[in-house]
Design a protein around this motif. Structure first.
Motif, short mmCIF file in Angstrom:
data_model
loop_
_atom_site.label_atom_id
_atom_site.label_comp_id
_atom_site.label_asym_id
_atom_site.label_seq_id
_atom_site.Cartn_x
_atom_site.Cartn_y
_atom_site.Cartn_z
N GLY A 201 3.85 1.30 7.87
CA GLY A 201 4.09 1.53 6.93
C GLY A 201 5.00 2.50 5.48
O GLY A 201 4.60 2.72 4.75
N ARG A 215 3.32 0.88 -0.60
CA ARG A 215 1.89 -0.12 -0.76
C ARG A 215 3.78 -1.52 -0.99
O ARG A 215 3.88 -1.12 -1.76
CB ARG A 215 1.65 -0.31 -1.79
N LEU A 216 2.87 -2.98 -0.78
CA LEU A 216 3.75 -4.04 -1.28
C LEU A 216 4.21 -3.82 -2.52
O LEU A 216 4.11 -3.57 -3.67
CB LEU A 216 2.85 -5.33 -1.24
N GLU A 218 6.89 -1.58 -3.68
CA GLU A 218 7.05 -0.17 -3.52
C GLU A 218 8.52 -0.10 -3.23
O GLU A 218 9.09 0.31 -1.85
CB GLU A 218 6.13 1.08 -3.60
N TRP A 226 3.76 11.70 -3.72
CA TRP A 226 3.44 10.13 -4.36
C TRP A 226 2.14 10.79 -5.33
O TRP A 226 2.23 9.98 -6.46
CB TRP A 226 3.09 8.94 -3.58
#
Length: 254
Positions: A201, A215-216, A218, A226
């Motif tokens: 990831g 994250r999914l 992004e 971050w």
């Protein structure tokens, strides 16, 4: 080759680089730029693809490959560095930050003081990345990077070639128009070694304390710094990309 935006000579270097494969782009850049040509790798998947193309085509006689060893990279990155050298039987030269500057920074900020503010983080990036890059590019006529337009909104205008005013050289981004799928296909087809963090990831990998998995949904660079609210996820190595004409760079071009 006419690198101007008009005239009868035809097209810009960026246009000449479009429509051909990665090794051909790198070979054309090495023929077109008179002087020292430097490729800076961070061992991300983009840079691994470029490294493979350079070594496989024997272009390392014209293109110097260096990496900025910040001292805070992931263990997986250092392992990949060794694996890459073993695979291609070549050394990748390191440029490290000034020891005194790092010691002063840590003594002033603390070991992870870059999280205290955007200014503190940029100060760390300046010492660990920007200043070493300046030394790596000293005297160079061309700089090859792994920038892709798809990586972030900030990089959406990245061209295949541009005159970099900050460093006073020609900047070549041979993967600028590649998608993530194009990149993955090239790496798989050529059995290019890559960082296992990409499979966990991490589409963009920098220093260990400054990178998390995304994250999914992004953007690819959302995992960099971050804790900051800035939309622009950059360390200062790359200025705002523009489609500046290369016509003033003829003195550096063959």
């Amino acid at each position: 080759m006419d690198l101007g935006s008009g005239g009868s000579g035809g097209g810009t270097l960026a246009r000449a680089l479009s429509g051909i494969g990665l090794p051909e782009r790198l070979a054309l850049a090495s023929r077109s730029i008179a002087g020292r040509l430097v490729f800076t790798t961070s061992f991300g998947i983009e840079d691994q693809a470029i490294t493979h193309a350079i070594f496989s085509a024997g272009l390392d006689v014209h293109i110097e490959i260096v990496t900025l060893d910040t001292g805070r990279l992931f263990p997986e990155t250092y392992d990949l560095w060794e694996q890459t050298e073993e695979r291609y039987q070549r050394r990748i030269n390191a440029v490290s930050p000034d020891r005194g500057a790092v010691e002063a920074l840590v003594n002033r900020q603390g070991i992870n003081g870059f999280r205290h503010s955007v200014e503190a983080r940029k100060a760390c990036c300046d010492i660990r990345k920007v200043e070493p890059l300046g030394r790596a590019l000293a005297g160079a006529a061309g700089w090859i990077t792994g920038l892709r337009a798809e990586q972030s909104a900030f990089r959406a205008a990245v061209p295949l070639a541009i005159h970099d005013e900050g460093y006073g050289l020609i900047k070549i981004n041979p993967l600028a128009d590649w998608s993530r799928q194009d990149l993955a296909r090239y790496v798989i087809d050529n059995a290019v070694p890559y960082n296992p963090l990409h499979d966990r990831g991490y589409p963009s990998i920098g220093c260990a304390p400054c990178t998390r998995a995304v994250r999914l949904g992004e953007p690819e660079r959302a995992g960099r710094w971050w804790w900051e609210q800035e939309a622009k996820k950059e360390c200062g190595l790359h200025l705002v990309p523009t489609q500046k004409n290369l016509e003033h760079s003829h003195d550096r071009l063959a």
